[in-house]
Design an enzyme around this catalytic site. Structure first.
Site, PDB file in Angstrom:
ATOM      1  CG  PHE A  21      43.986  32.687  -0.143  1.00 27.38           C
ATOM      2  CD1 PHE A  21      44.008  32.718  -1.531  1.00 27.38           C
ATOM      3  CD2 PHE A  21      42.759  32.792   0.502  1.00 27.38           C
ATOM      4  CE1 PHE A  21      42.829  32.845  -2.269  1.00 27.38           C
ATOM      5  CE2 PHE A  21      41.577  32.911  -0.234  1.00 27.38           C
ATOM      6  CZ  PHE A  21      41.615  32.934  -1.614  1.00 27.38           C
ATOM      7  CG  ASP A  39      42.803  36.796   6.513  1.00 29.68           C
ATOM      8  OD1 ASP A  39      41.824  36.256   7.073  1.00 29.68           O
ATOM      9  OD2 ASP A  39      42.940  36.826   5.278  1.00 29.68           O
ATOM     10  CE  LYS A  75      37.216  30.618   3.720  1.00 31.45           C
ATOM     11  NZ  LYS A  75      38.566  31.085   3.492  1.00 31.45           N
TER      12      LYS A  75
HETATM   13  C1  LIG Z   1      38.868  32.169   2.505  1.00 33.76           C
HETATM   14  C2  LIG Z   1      39.816  33.190   2.938  1.00 33.76           C
HETATM   15  C3  LIG Z   1      39.684  34.536   2.544  1.00 33.76           C
HETATM   16  C4  LIG Z   1      38.658  34.989   1.545  1.00 33.76           C
HETATM   17  O1  LIG Z   1      37.341  34.790   1.950  1.00 33.76           O
HETATM   18  P1  LIG Z   1      36.169  34.844   0.851  1.00 33.76           P
HETATM   19  O2  LIG Z   1      34.918  34.746   1.666  1.00 33.76           O
HETATM   20  O3  LIG Z   1      36.368  33.673  -0.065  1.00 33.76           O
HETATM   21  O4  LIG Z   1      36.305  36.134   0.130  1.00 33.76           O
HETATM   22  C5  LIG Z   1      40.580  35.453   3.055  1.00 33.76           C
HETATM   23  N1  LIG Z   1      41.550  35.082   3.903  1.00 33.76           N
HETATM   24  C6  LIG Z   1      41.712  33.808   4.303  1.00 33.76           C
HETATM   25  C7  LIG Z   1      42.791  33.478   5.276  1.00 33.76           C
HETATM   26  C8  LIG Z   1      40.860  32.820   3.827  1.00 33.76           C
HETATM   27  O5  LIG Z   1      41.060  31.546   4.184  1.00 33.76           O
END
Ligand SMILES: *Cc1c(COP(=O)(O)O)cnc(C)c1O
Length: 404
Positions: free
Chosen positions: A144, A229, A258
């Site tokens: 994700f 990520d 985040k």
């Molecule tokens: C939440 C998340 C995203 C996306 O972040 P947004 O601020 O919702 O665009 C990307 N990668 C990971 C691993 C995430 O948990």
């Protein structure tokens, strides 16, 4: 306006006038403090989701709140057409805390992931010598990384992807947790491998020990960038500043978001050294709000809280305790408890009837958790949680995990 509406009325408004792109629990929250949130009917809940790890510092952390209030009263947005007096300090503090030479701020996580992809492609063409528009990026099944068209291109979740093509070329998918598969997928045109150190949305999938270190080594040996990520796993969540540090890995690019906001205001960034981030030339990339002084002031305060309150260490210690307690908990429904630090997944057996009803059971006992991928309950409270609060939650969780 004081809206004297109850939960049901708020839910009805939302369902009638809002797009149905989420299926939230029917709890309408109006206030939060630390690890607790309060709903419009006067109930209090322990937040075990932390807005997908965006509120690692706890709800309405007073130090971040005052940074936001002070900055909001002074200057909020200049665009990057001009400089402001917060962004340079954010750059410096990010560098000191993370050990990367440079950073580039964006707003959402998805935008930061897109930024990392653009940088990797530019590096492939300008430094590695990949023929124009032939660059490939290897990603893992179950990933994700966000919701843009390019990012859903390499999602393997049909729900996230299938109705949204045509897609962006240049991505290759391999199984997660299998370093050999990455090595096999690398071609002379491979620009980067992009992975989550633990797949959060994928169901708190922890790869085998040594996986990240092996991937980093394979990338290095093949002149391929390693992009981590860490939007969900980073900034203390797993018991270290970055989850890659559990294996001594320093990716070429780390993506954060985040909790960089402390939950107040969207801020994301990519981190890299000058040899890479120095490749972006004026005009090649940007964002009206990226790097704005309000976001920068909030991010500075959010980082300071992480360091001052030793939230990584807390996540390590309390996460170990919480996970041990969950793992020992008798339950006919639990298949596996896994995770790192305060990112914990409880996977239920297929015959348990899905995680949703257990999350609703928890809600009835004052604990908010969210199912991920149908069979996994994620426990990821703010990192400011203490042992007493975990001890309060455990018997409730135990009862719910023993529902018929
Ligand atoms: C939440 C998340 C995203 C996306 O972040 P947004 O601020 O919702 O665009 C990307 N990668 C990971 C691993 C995430 O948990």
């Amino acid at each position: 306006m004081v809206a004297n509406l109850n939960t049901q009325q708020f839910v009805e408004l939302e369902e009638k006038y809002g797009a149905h792109n989420y299926r939230p629990l029917d709890v309408v929250i109006e206030r939060g403090e630390g690890v607790w949130v309060h709903d419009v009917d006067g109930n209090r809940y322990l937040d075990c989701l932390s807005a997908y790890s965006a509120v690692n510092q706890g709800h309405i952390h007073p130090a971040i709140l005052s940074a936001l209030q002070e900055q909001a009263a002074k200057l909020t947005l200049t665009s990057r057409a001009f400089r402001n007096d917060q962004l340079p300090l954010l750059y410096k503090e990010l560098s000191e805390i993370t050990g990367y030479g440079m950073s580039l701020p964006m707003n959402s996580g998805a935008e930061a992931v897109e930024t990392a992809i653009k940088l990797a492609r530019k590096w492939a063409y300008r430094v590695k010598g990949v023929p124009r528009y032939q660059a490939e990026i290897i990603t893992a099944a179950g990933n994700f990384h966000g919701r843009t068209i390019s990012i859903v291109t390499f999602s393997t979740e049909p729900l996230y992807r299938d109705d949204f093509g045509p897609f962006t070329p240049g991505f290759v998918t391999v199984p997660y947790g299998d370093a050999g598969a990455i090595e096999k997928a690398i071609t002379p045109n491979t620009a980067a491998v992009m992975l989550e150190p633990i797949q959060g949305e994928g169901g708190v999938i922890v790869p085998p020990d040594g996986y990240l270190a092996r991937v980093a080594e394979i990338c290095k040996r093949n002149a391929v960038l390693f992009i981590a990520d860490e939007i969900q796993t980073g900034l203390g969540r797993t018991g270290k500043l970055f989850a890659c540090q559990h294996e001594g890995v320093r990716p070429d690019i780390t993506v954060i978001g985040k909790a960089l906001s402390g939950g107040f205001y969207p801020v994301s960034a990519i981190l890299a050294d000058e040899a890479l981030l120095g490749l972006f030339q004026p005009g090649e990339h940007g964002s009206t709000f990226g790097g704005n002084p309000l976001g920068a002031a909030v991010a500075r305060a959010a980082l300071k809280v992480l360091v001052d309150e030793k939230l990584s260490e807390r996540a390590d210690e309390l996460g170990t305790y919480f996970m041990e307690q969950l793992a020992e908990m008798p339950s006919p429904h639990v298949k596996e408890v896994r995770g790192k630090g305060l990112l914990i997944g409880v996977e239920l057996k297929p015959e348990a009837g899905g995680a949703r009803r257990f999350c609703e059971g928890l809600q009835g006992r004052g604990i908010l958790a969210k199912e991920t991928h149908d069979h996994v309950i994620r426990f990821a409270p703010p990192l400011v949680i203490d042992r007493e609060t975990i001890d309060w939650a455990l018997p409730h969780i135990r009862e719910v995990l023993n529902m018929p």
